[in-house]
Design a protein around this motif. Structure first.
Motif, PDB file in Angstrom:
ATOM      1  N   ALA A  29       0.846  -1.197   0.000  1.00  0.00           N
ATOM      2  CA  ALA A  29       0.000   0.000   0.000  1.00  0.00           C
ATOM      3  C   ALA A  29       0.880   1.244   0.000  1.00  0.00           C
ATOM      4  O   ALA A  29       0.611   2.216  -0.722  1.00  0.00           O
ATOM      5  CB  ALA A  29      -0.919  -0.002   1.215  1.00  0.00           C
ATOM      6  N   VAL A  30       1.941   1.215   0.789  1.00  0.00           N
ATOM      7  CA  VAL A  30       2.874   2.337   0.834  1.00  0.00           C
ATOM      8  C   VAL A  30       3.533   2.538  -0.526  1.00  0.00           C
ATOM      9  O   VAL A  30       3.577   3.651  -1.060  1.00  0.00           O
ATOM     10  CB  VAL A  30       3.959   2.107   1.902  1.00  0.00           C
ATOM     11  N   SER A  31       4.049   1.463  -1.086  1.00  0.00           N
ATOM     12  CA  SER A  31       4.791   1.591  -2.341  1.00  0.00           C
ATOM     13  C   SER A  31       3.879   2.007  -3.495  1.00  0.00           C
ATOM     14  O   SER A  31       4.290   2.783  -4.359  1.00  0.00           O
ATOM     15  CB  SER A  31       5.518   0.281  -2.672  1.00  0.00           C
ATOM     16  N   TYR A  32       2.647   1.517  -3.508  1.00  0.00           N
ATOM     17  CA  TYR A  32       1.744   1.874  -4.603  1.00  0.00           C
ATOM     18  C   TYR A  32       1.190   3.288  -4.446  1.00  0.00           C
ATOM     19  O   TYR A  32       1.145   4.056  -5.406  1.00  0.00           O
ATOM     20  CB  TYR A  32       0.584   0.876  -4.678  1.00  0.00           C
ATOM     21  N   LEU A  33       0.787   3.622  -3.239  1.00  0.00           N
ATOM     22  CA  LEU A  33       0.129   4.908  -3.019  1.00  0.00           C
ATOM     23  C   LEU A  33       1.110   6.058  -2.795  1.00  0.00           C
ATOM     24  O   LEU A  33       0.785   7.210  -3.090  1.00  0.00           O
ATOM     25  CB  LEU A  33      -0.815   4.805  -1.814  1.00  0.00           C
ATOM     26  N   ALA A 185      -5.567 -11.354   5.953  1.00  0.00           N
ATOM     27  CA  ALA A 185      -4.403 -10.638   6.499  1.00  0.00           C
ATOM     28  C   ALA A 185      -3.825  -9.672   5.476  1.00  0.00           C
ATOM     29  O   ALA A 185      -3.473  -8.531   5.809  1.00  0.00           O
ATOM     30  CB  ALA A 185      -3.333 -11.636   6.948  1.00  0.00           C
ATOM     31  N   MET A 186      -3.725 -10.121   4.232  1.00  0.00           N
ATOM     32  CA  MET A 186      -3.200  -9.243   3.184  1.00  0.00           C
ATOM     33  C   MET A 186      -4.094  -8.009   3.033  1.00  0.00           C
ATOM     34  O   MET A 186      -3.603  -6.879   2.920  1.00  0.00           O
ATOM     35  CB  MET A 186      -3.123 -10.000   1.861  1.00  0.00           C
ATOM     36  N   GLY A 187      -5.415  -8.238   3.032  1.00  0.00           N
ATOM     37  CA  GLY A 187      -6.351  -7.128   2.887  1.00  0.00           C
ATOM     38  C   GLY A 187      -6.305  -6.167   4.060  1.00  0.00           C
ATOM     39  O   GLY A 187      -6.339  -4.940   3.884  1.00  0.00           O
ATOM     40  N   ILE A 188      -6.222  -6.719   5.265  1.00  0.00           N
ATOM     41  CA  ILE A 188      -6.155  -5.859   6.458  1.00  0.00           C
ATOM     42  C   ILE A 188      -4.866  -5.035   6.446  1.00  0.00           C
ATOM     43  O   ILE A 188      -4.873  -3.835   6.749  1.00  0.00           O
ATOM     44  CB  ILE A 188      -6.239  -6.710   7.736  1.00  0.00           C
ATOM     45  N   GLY A 189      -3.763  -5.672   6.096  1.00  0.00           N
ATOM     46  CA  GLY A 189      -2.498  -4.944   6.022  1.00  0.00           C
ATOM     47  C   GLY A 189      -2.560  -3.820   5.006  1.00  0.00           C
ATOM     48  O   GLY A 189      -2.080  -2.709   5.250  1.00  0.00           O
ATOM     49  N   ALA A 190      -3.168  -4.093   3.848  1.00  0.00           N
ATOM     50  CA  ALA A 190      -3.304  -3.071   2.818  1.00  0.00           C
ATOM     51  C   ALA A 190      -4.167  -1.912   3.309  1.00  0.00           C
ATOM     52  O   ALA A 190      -3.864  -0.737   3.046  1.00  0.00           O
ATOM     53  CB  ALA A 190      -3.910  -3.681   1.552  1.00  0.00           C
ATOM     54  N   ALA A 191      -5.240  -2.241   4.027  1.00  0.00           N
ATOM     55  CA  ALA A 191      -6.120  -1.191   4.555  1.00  0.00           C
ATOM     56  C   ALA A 191      -5.385  -0.320   5.569  1.00  0.00           C
ATOM     57  O   ALA A 191      -5.516   0.910   5.567  1.00  0.00           O
ATOM     58  CB  ALA A 191      -7.355  -1.827   5.192  1.00  0.00           C
ATOM     59  N   ILE A 192      -4.605  -0.969   6.447  1.00  0.00           N
ATOM     60  CA  ILE A 192      -3.830  -0.213   7.431  1.00  0.00           C
ATOM     61  C   ILE A 192      -2.849   0.718   6.732  1.00  0.00           C
ATOM     62  O   ILE A 192      -2.722   1.901   7.068  1.00  0.00           O
ATOM     63  CB  ILE A 192      -3.073  -1.176   8.381  1.00  0.00           C
ATOM     64  N   GLY A 193      -2.142   0.186   5.731  1.00  0.00           N
ATOM     65  CA  GLY A 193      -1.184   1.003   5.002  1.00  0.00           C
ATOM     66  C   GLY A 193      -1.853   2.170   4.296  1.00  0.00           C
ATOM     67  O   GLY A 193      -1.345   3.302   4.327  1.00  0.00           O
ATOM     68  N   LEU A 195      -4.713   3.663   5.017  1.00  0.00           N
ATOM     69  CA  LEU A 195      -5.185   4.656   5.989  1.00  0.00           C
ATOM     70  C   LEU A 195      -4.031   5.499   6.517  1.00  0.00           C
ATOM     71  O   LEU A 195      -4.153   6.720   6.654  1.00  0.00           O
ATOM     72  CB  LEU A 195      -5.897   3.947   7.145  1.00  0.00           C
ATOM     73  N   CYS A 196      -2.908   4.848   6.804  1.00  0.00           N
ATOM     74  CA  CYS A 196      -1.755   5.587   7.305  1.00  0.00           C
ATOM     75  C   CYS A 196      -1.217   6.557   6.258  1.00  0.00           C
ATOM     76  O   CYS A 196      -0.837   7.690   6.588  1.00  0.00           O
ATOM     77  CB  CYS A 196      -0.653   4.617   7.738  1.00  0.00           C
ATOM     78  N   VAL A 197      -1.169   6.113   4.996  1.00  0.00           N
ATOM     79  CA  VAL A 197      -0.700   7.007   3.932  1.00  0.00           C
ATOM     80  C   VAL A 197      -1.610   8.221   3.823  1.00  0.00           C
ATOM     81  O   VAL A 197      -1.149   9.365   3.704  1.00  0.00           O
ATOM     82  CB  VAL A 197      -0.640   6.258   2.580  1.00  0.00           C
ATOM     83  N   ALA A 198      -2.919   7.976   3.864  1.00  0.00           N
ATOM     84  CA  ALA A 198      -3.880   9.065   3.694  1.00  0.00           C
ATOM     85  C   ALA A 198      -3.863  10.045   4.862  1.00  0.00           C
ATOM     86  O   ALA A 198      -3.984  11.257   4.663  1.00  0.00           O
ATOM     87  CB  ALA A 198      -5.283   8.485   3.519  1.00  0.00           C
ATOM     88  N   GLY A 202       3.410   8.583   3.927  1.00  0.00           N
ATOM     89  CA  GLY A 202       4.059   7.336   3.567  1.00  0.00           C
ATOM     90  C   GLY A 202       5.078   6.850   4.576  1.00  0.00           C
ATOM     91  O   GLY A 202       5.199   5.644   4.818  1.00  0.00           O
ATOM     92  N   ALA A 203       5.819   7.750   5.196  1.00  0.00           N
ATOM     93  CA  ALA A 203       6.855   7.343   6.150  1.00  0.00           C
ATOM     94  C   ALA A 203       6.255   6.645   7.362  1.00  0.00           C
ATOM     95  O   ALA A 203       6.751   5.602   7.813  1.00  0.00           O
ATOM     96  CB  ALA A 203       7.664   8.563   6.592  1.00  0.00           C
ATOM     97  N   VAL A 204       5.172   7.218   7.893  1.00  0.00           N
ATOM     98  CA  VAL A 204       4.515   6.603   9.049  1.00  0.00           C
ATOM     99  C   VAL A 204       3.883   5.270   8.651  1.00  0.00           C
ATOM    100  O   VAL A 204       3.907   4.297   9.415  1.00  0.00           O
ATOM    101  CB  VAL A 204       3.442   7.555   9.633  1.00  0.00           C
ATOM    102  N   ALA A 205       3.330   5.217   7.444  1.00  0.00           N
ATOM    103  CA  ALA A 205       2.747   3.966   6.959  1.00  0.00           C
ATOM    104  C   ALA A 205       3.819   2.887   6.849  1.00  0.00           C
ATOM    105  O   ALA A 205       3.575   1.713   7.173  1.00  0.00           O
ATOM    106  CB  ALA A 205       2.081   4.190   5.606  1.00  0.00           C
ATOM    107  N   LEU A 206       5.015   3.275   6.403  1.00  0.00           N
ATOM    108  CA  LEU A 206       6.113   2.323   6.320  1.00  0.00           C
ATOM    109  C   LEU A 206       6.521   1.846   7.713  1.00  0.00           C
ATOM    110  O   LEU A 206       6.837   0.664   7.913  1.00  0.00           O
ATOM    111  CB  LEU A 206       7.304   2.945   5.595  1.00  0.00           C
ATOM    112  N   LEU A 207       6.514   2.746   8.681  1.00  0.00           N
ATOM    113  CA  LEU A 207       6.801   2.337  10.057  1.00  0.00           C
ATOM    114  C   LEU A 207       5.761   1.338  10.555  1.00  0.00           C
ATOM    115  O   LEU A 207       6.098   0.372  11.246  1.00  0.00           O
ATOM    116  CB  LEU A 207       6.831   3.560  10.975  1.00  0.00           C
TER     117      LEU A 207
END
Length: 228
Positions: A29-33, A185-193, A195-198, A202-207
């Motif tokens: 999610a971080v890398s794409y968004l 799990a993949m979907g939940i991780g993507a959603a978390i990423g 939301l964090c990006v938005a 991106g840096a916090v989402a990567l953390l």
């Protein structure tokens, strides 16, 4: 403690692999968004994007996707060299080292990103490459566990096996819970990423992805010690 009937033998390994799968969703999610529409874990998407771009129909930068693809392959090769082709089953020390190294790299990248705030094009490509290397290396690191139901970076085969072996398809529902859990799990991780990006960047989402990755690594190390 009695083992849950939903989880197979070695379910502590499964839990760790599910956490790594969630971290892949978050990092992708971080890398794409936030890194210009590129995946650093899901190489199927990058191959498609490269194909689209080669005929002039791409929506993602060709160079970025090629770098991610090459980085992933390089990481898998390096991880395979470190872990070895005849590693003992479980999570041997070289595998632990690869995962620890990956977590350290991601912390470093996220810290740098937090400091500079906006990644210039060269820095963006470097971050993309390093994340792809980490993702490729972690695949090689967990290979000795030998779990084909939770592959940590892709859920296409997992979803296909879940459907093919289901009772609706005439099967017995073999390993349905870990397979379904991997997809979720993949979907939940993507959603978390996402939301964090938005909300936080991106840096916090990567953390956040690094925290999930580290939790998975610790769970796997603990599982390996229990299996001894």
């Amino acid at each position: 403690m009695a083992r849950s009937p939903l989880l197979p033998v070695g379910h502590h390994f499964v839990t760790g692999l599910l956490l790594l799968t969630a971290s892949t969703g978050c990092i992708d999610a971080v890398s794409y968004l936030a890194l210009d529409k590129v995946f650093t874990g899901n190489m199927t998407g990058n191959v498609l994007f490269i194909g689209f771009s080669l005929v002039g129909s791409g929506v993602a930068p060709l160079l970025n996707n090629i770098i991610a693809l090459l980085g992933f392959v390089f990481g898998s090769i390096i991880g395979g060299r470190i872990v070895g082709q005849s590693a003992p089953k479980g999570l041997p020390r070289p595998s632990r080292g690869v995962l620890i190294g990956g977590a350290v790299v991601m912390v470093g990248l996220a810290s740098y990103w937090l400091v500079v705030r906006d990644l210039g094009h060269p820095a963006l490509l470097i971050v993309t490459a390093l994340l792809a290397i980490v993702m490729g290396a972690q695949v090689s690191a967990v290979k000795p566990i030998g779990n084909s139901d939770v592959t940590t970076i892709v859920v296409t085969n997992t979803l296909a096996n879940l459907a093919r072996d289901s009772r609706l398809a005439g099967g017995i529902g073999k390993n349905w819970f870990p397979r379904l859990a991997a997809v979720i799990a993949m979907g939940i991780g993507a959603a978390i990423g996402a939301l964090c990006v938005a909300w936080l960047g991106g840096a916090v989402a990567l953390l956040a992805g690094t925290v999930i990755f580290t939790a998975g690594m610790i769970t796997l190390v603990t599982a390996d010690r229990r299996s001894v």
